[in-house]
Design a protein around this motif. Sequence first.
Motif, PDB file in Angstrom:
ATOM      1  N   GLY A 102       0.779  -1.239   0.000  1.00  0.00           N
ATOM      2  CA  GLY A 102       0.000   0.000   0.000  1.00  0.00           C
ATOM      3  C   GLY A 102       0.802   1.275   0.000  1.00  0.00           C
ATOM      4  N   ALA A 103       2.141   1.185  -0.073  1.00  0.00           N
ATOM      5  CA  ALA A 103       2.964   2.399  -0.087  1.00  0.00           C
ATOM      6  C   ALA A 103       2.716   3.200  -1.357  1.00  0.00           C
ATOM      7  CB  ALA A 103       4.443   2.040   0.022  1.00  0.00           C
ATOM      8  N   THR A 104       2.677   4.515  -1.211  1.00  0.00           N
ATOM      9  CA  THR A 104       2.494   5.408  -2.352  1.00  0.00           C
ATOM     10  C   THR A 104       3.798   5.625  -3.107  1.00  0.00           C
ATOM     11  OG1 THR A 104       0.777   6.567  -1.118  1.00  0.00           O
ATOM     12  CG2 THR A 104       1.645   7.683  -3.054  1.00  0.00           C
ATOM     13  N   GLY A 105       4.920   5.587  -2.375  1.00  0.00           N
ATOM     14  CA  GLY A 105       6.204   5.847  -3.014  1.00  0.00           C
ATOM     15  C   GLY A 105       7.348   5.182  -2.276  1.00  0.00           C
ATOM     16  N   TYR A 106       8.530   5.266  -2.886  1.00  0.00           N
ATOM     17  CA  TYR A 106       9.713   4.580  -2.347  1.00  0.00           C
ATOM     18  C   TYR A 106      10.933   5.426  -2.680  1.00  0.00           C
ATOM     19  CZ  TYR A 106      12.443   0.404  -0.994  1.00  0.00           C
ATOM     20  OH  TYR A 106      13.266  -0.491  -0.357  1.00  0.00           O
ATOM     21  N   LEU A 107      11.596   5.900  -1.633  1.00  0.00           N
ATOM     22  CA  LEU A 107      12.761   6.767  -1.800  1.00  0.00           C
ATOM     23  C   LEU A 107      13.934   6.152  -1.052  1.00  0.00           C
ATOM     24  CD1 LEU A 107      13.312   9.600  -3.110  1.00  0.00           C
ATOM     25  CD2 LEU A 107      13.015  10.549  -0.812  1.00  0.00           C
ATOM     26  N   LEU A 108      15.099   6.160  -1.694  1.00  0.00           N
ATOM     27  CA  LEU A 108      16.293   5.641  -1.032  1.00  0.00           C
ATOM     28  C   LEU A 108      16.848   6.675  -0.063  1.00  0.00           C
ATOM     29  CD1 LEU A 108      18.164   3.871  -3.983  1.00  0.00           C
ATOM     30  CD2 LEU A 108      16.687   2.848  -2.236  1.00  0.00           C
TER      31      LEU A 108
END
Length: 224
Positions: A102-108
């Motif tokens: 369900g995550a909207t985004g993914y940032l390192l």
Amino acid sequence: MTTEPAPVTVMVVDDHPMWRDAVARDLAAAGYSVVATAGDGPQAVRRARATRPDVLVLDLNLPGLPGVEVCRQLVGSQPGLRVLVLSASGEHADVLEAVKSGATGYLLKSAGAPELLDAVARTAAGDPVFTPGLAGLVLGEYRRLASEPEPPSGAAPDAPRLTDRETEVLRLVAKGLSYKQIAERLVISHRTVQNHVQNTLGKLQLHNRVELVRYAIERGLDDA
């Protein structure tokens, strides 16, 4: 007399206190309201349910309960919550699992402070945000999922009726465009795009963008 809009509320979850505090300070300095922080999975679930933030900035590697399970539990019980994963891992399996939860985004975590602040703003607005190189991976997974046959479930119900504009927005979502890009393409406001997406989710009885894109791709709307 105009009323200032309420600041976006954010909660930061990370098991490293120095990192967690630094992210919270950067967000507060940029005008966000940091309503809570947490250092483990169970604490994150409890505090997020108590404070109900707009955006959850979430690490995946948490003691007590994995970040993906935290995300799954909270998104399932708080429909308005948007989750931005902030992780040291760029492994494809981790990215896809986070999105499926369900995550909207993914940032390192290698991202700089300006990139993080921009990502939180876009996440709050409902846009998917990914570290460069990961967006294509996620869209490819949508396509793979859409190609898998659905399990038999008896007679298919009548398809919900979408308006022409809702169908047009859905087609652009399936192509991987952000809400801002869709608004520019259709010459409408960002808010109007969000409203069309929410209406479509309701009509189709879907819960998030992942399910929405899969629905669209299954019906060939991304190729239209």
